[in-house]
Design a protein around this motif. Structure first.
Motif, PDB file in Angstrom:
ATOM      1  N   SER A  88       0.724  -1.382   0.074  1.00 37.66           N
ATOM      2  CA  SER A  88      -0.018   0.143   0.385  1.00 37.66           C
ATOM      3  C   SER A  88       0.911   1.255   0.378  1.00 37.66           C
ATOM      4  CB  SER A  88      -0.883   0.256   1.096  1.00 37.66           C
ATOM      5  OG  SER A  88      -1.783  -1.198   1.038  1.00 37.66           O
ATOM      6  N   ILE A  89       2.067   1.871   0.676  1.00 37.02           N
ATOM      7  CA  ILE A  89       2.675   2.477   0.827  1.00 37.02           C
ATOM      8  C   ILE A  89       3.612   2.472  -0.565  1.00 37.02           C
ATOM      9  CG2 ILE A  89       4.944   3.637   1.948  1.00 37.02           C
ATOM     10  CD1 ILE A  89       4.049   1.795   4.523  1.00 37.02           C
ATOM     11  N   THR A 134       2.521   1.848  -3.498  1.00 41.20           N
ATOM     12  CA  THR A 134       1.214   2.123  -4.501  1.00 41.20           C
ATOM     13  C   THR A 134       0.930   3.641  -4.077  1.00 41.20           C
ATOM     14  OG1 THR A 134       0.717  -0.004  -4.484  1.00 41.20           O
ATOM     15  CG2 THR A 134      -0.984   1.393  -5.119  1.00 41.20           C
ATOM     16  N   PHE A 135       1.337   3.875  -2.942  1.00 46.42           N
ATOM     17  CA  PHE A 135       0.895   5.660  -2.521  1.00 46.42           C
ATOM     18  C   PHE A 135       2.002   6.605  -2.996  1.00 46.42           C
ATOM     19  CE2 PHE A 135       2.756   8.700   0.899  1.00 46.42           C
ATOM     20  CZ  PHE A 135       1.284   9.303   0.746  1.00 46.42           C
ATOM     21  N   LEU A 144      -5.283  -1.179  -1.012  1.00 40.21           N
ATOM     22  CA  LEU A 144      -4.374  -1.062  -2.383  1.00 40.21           C
ATOM     23  C   LEU A 144      -4.518  -0.631  -3.197  1.00 40.21           C
ATOM     24  CD1 LEU A 144      -1.881  -2.266  -3.167  1.00 40.21           C
ATOM     25  CD2 LEU A 144      -2.690  -3.995  -4.520  1.00 40.21           C
ATOM     26  N   SER A 149      -7.703   2.485  -2.959  1.00 36.42           N
ATOM     27  CA  SER A 149      -6.824   3.463  -1.970  1.00 36.42           C
ATOM     28  C   SER A 149      -5.955   3.816  -2.321  1.00 36.42           C
ATOM     29  CB  SER A 149      -8.131   3.056  -0.436  1.00 36.42           C
ATOM     30  OG  SER A 149      -9.429   2.691  -1.122  1.00 36.42           O
ATOM     31  N   SER A 150      -4.585   2.990  -1.653  1.00 36.50           N
ATOM     32  CA  SER A 150      -3.637   3.486  -2.265  1.00 36.50           C
ATOM     33  C   SER A 150      -3.027   4.562  -3.246  1.00 36.50           C
ATOM     34  CB  SER A 150      -2.313   3.047  -1.968  1.00 36.50           C
ATOM     35  OG  SER A 150      -2.649   1.709  -0.322  1.00 36.50           O
ATOM     36  N   THR A 151      -3.988   4.314  -4.730  1.00 35.47           N
ATOM     37  CA  THR A 151      -3.628   4.913  -5.774  1.00 35.47           C
ATOM     38  C   THR A 151      -4.490   6.647  -4.985  1.00 35.47           C
ATOM     39  OG1 THR A 151      -5.881   4.331  -6.566  1.00 35.47           O
ATOM     40  CG2 THR A 151      -3.759   2.896  -6.966  1.00 35.47           C
ATOM     41  N   GLY A 161      -2.669   8.784  -2.697  1.00 34.10           N
ATOM     42  CA  GLY A 161      -1.265   8.942  -3.111  1.00 34.10           C
ATOM     43  C   GLY A 161      -1.793  10.576  -3.904  1.00 34.10           C
ATOM     44  N   THR A 184     -11.085   7.511  -2.094  1.00 33.98           N
ATOM     45  CA  THR A 184     -10.731   6.694  -1.330  1.00 33.98           C
ATOM     46  C   THR A 184     -12.323   5.781  -0.201  1.00 33.98           C
ATOM     47  OG1 THR A 184      -8.343   7.979  -0.926  1.00 33.98           O
ATOM     48  CG2 THR A 184      -9.542   6.593   0.595  1.00 33.98           C
TER      49      THR A 184
END
Length: 507
Positions: free
Chosen positions: A83-84, A86-87, A207, A209-211, A214, A361
């Motif tokens: 997730s990080i 992908t962020f 995952l 939502s990380s997009t 970011g 998100t």
């Protein structure tokens, strides 16, 4: 002469043997049963969580404390690091859009549709490298594959800070597309090897939502960097945005080298997972007990003629086209300065732009929890709802004035253009579950989803979503609306087909 009775412990059926039989003469049909039973006794026991708390998070209330511990270790390493990263990927990806509205256009002399050309190059690179990446991610250690592509895109992010011409911008953006196209499919695939169907959707939407998170923070990074560093050391604020994003990206590499995971079928004991932990995870996912990825041309031909595979590739196409109109939002805010000078400052554009991703998100997280709980693991209902909302929103955008007296309603409409994009995590998770018994088909399908979306972008971006025309893209709004409807129909058809297959197999 009477025969003694021997009770087979696996089948509970009485078996007759001669009185004076040697152990080596025991039937080969009996021995495997006895040996197999011994192995089953040593296998980890999988307990089911029946607590109501599982609807909030699947490990809450679980009766097996070891299970809770193993999944927790998995969540704080694989899920958290995925997730990080992908962020950060989307922080890097969105920075071009913010740089464009924060002075890059004027400094480089970008005219016409040159920004479109950069995004088209990005998409073409993703199309070309999609399947090769899909093969490579399962041929090499998946952990090092992810680290490799991240390192290359970080180098390219730093390079953007020194770009001097529109041509260099297009070239760098194309290279970024080549490496970034490998990232999300690989992470989604790796997650699918570890988590079961009752766990995967919630984690995949985290995952996904990380997009949006970011992209959300990208606006604040761009705003803060432009305000605080514009002109420092003779560099424009938008150039500093790429430098700051690159530095942030470097911060994730070391934890990934230490703690990130290979796919389950190829994983060895490490700092996080013991051999017993890995055995337990494989017992939950029998398809991961062997690392079987030997691709042939026949595998690709089979995928190419499979309607099920095309249904998932269709998600990539329909969702992407349904979401392209959201890119008009930032340019709509900036365009108000020509209609009414002084309407929005650079910082306000960045801040208001971030709201779009906050909405995305919330939708993404809600859809994942609803899919896993209320929908009992069915992925298609939230997708159908999202596509329907997209259809309504885009048709209204296309049929109403671009610059109305009351901006609030159109502002509201733009904030709801990401419903389809927000549910993308569901069809990525669905692909891992749908082909659970065919690992090669799963990898090919996963690699092909992005190829479909990139192909759609290459065509649509340069016809109906031209930067020079935004936000006046009436045809684009209608096309996004139609693809929202197709997105819904695709999910409904595949969902009904999946239900039919399960009934046919008595599941």
């Amino acid at each position: 002469m009477p025969f003694p009775r021997f009770r087979d412990r696996t089948t509970k059926v009485d078996v007759d043997f001669p009185a004076k039989v040697d152990a080596t003469q025991i039937s080969e049909e009996v021995l495997p049963s006895i040996e197999g039973d011994s192995e089953e006794e040593e296998a980890p026991v999988i307990l089911e969580n029946t607590s109501w708390k599982r609807h909030i998070w699947d490990t809450w209330g679980h009766p097996d404390k070891r299970h809770v511990k193993v999944i927790f270790k998995l969540d704080i390493t694989l899920l958290a690091l995925s997730s990080i990263s992908t962020f950060i990927r989307y922080l890097d990806r969105i920075n071009l859009s913010y740089a464009y509205v924060n002075g890059m256009k004027e400094d480089l002399g970008i005219v016409g549709n040159q920004l479109n050309y950069a995004n088209t190059g990005y998409s073409i690179a993703g199309m070309v490298f999609g399947f090769p990446w899909a093969i490579l991610m399962v041929k090499m250690n998946s952990k090092w594959f992810v680290v490799m592509v991240e390192l290359f895109w970080i180098i390219l992010t730093f390079s953007f800070s020194a770009v001097k011409t529109p041509t260099q911008m297009v070239a760098l953006r194309t290279l970024v597309g080549a490496f970034e196209s490998a990232h999300y499919p690989a992470l989604s695939f790796i997650l699918g090897t570890y988590y079961t169907s009752g766990e995967l959707a919630r984690r995949n939407v985290i995952l996904q939502s990380s997009t949006s998170i970011g992209s959300f923070f990208g606006g604040y990074v761009a705003s803060g960097t432009y305000t605080g560093l514009n002109g420092v050391n003779g560099r424009a604020g938008w150039r500093w945005v790429f430098i700051i994003d690159g530095v942030i990206s470097l911060g994730i590499i070391v934890p990934q080298i230490l703690f990130f995971a290979d796919r389950l079928s190829n994983r060895k004991p490490d700092l996080i997972m013991s051999a017993a932990d890995i055995a337990y995870l494989k017992e939950r996912k029998p398809d991961q007990k062997e690392d079987k990825y030997h691709f042939t041309l026949k595998d690709f031909f089979t995928a190419a003629f499979s309607l099920e595979v095309w249904a998932f590739w269709g998600f990539g196409i329909f969702q992407d086209l349904a979401s392209l109109d959201s890119s008009a939002y930032l340019l709509w805010l900036k365009a108000w300065n020509k209609i009414k000078p002084g309407s929005y400052t650079y910082s306000q554009i960045d801040h208001y732009g971030s709201i779009l991703y906050a909405v995305q998100t919330v939708i993404a997280l809600s859809s994942g929890w609803i899919s896993d709980t209320l929908c009992r693991g069915r992925r298609w209902p939230p997708i159908v709802v999202a596509g329907t909302v997209t259809f309504v929103v885009c048709i209204i955008l296309g049929s109403t004035p671009v610059y109305p007296e009351n901006r609030a309603f159109r502002f509201f409409l733009y904030l709801n253009t990401t419903w389809s994009l927000a549910t993308a995590g569901l069809y990525w998770a669905w692909a891992q579950e749908f082909f659970v018994d065919n690992l090669k088909m799963r990898a090919i399908t996963t690699g092909g989803i992005d190829i479909g979306s990139f192909a759609a972008e290459v065509i649509a971006n340069n016809i109906w979503y031209k930067t020079s025309k935004m936000p006046k893209i009436t045809a684009g709004y209608y096309i996004s609306g139609v693809n929202g409807a197709l997105y819904s129909l695709d999910a409904l058809a595949l969902g009904l087909w999946e239900a039919h297959k399960k009934r046919r197999h008595g599941q």
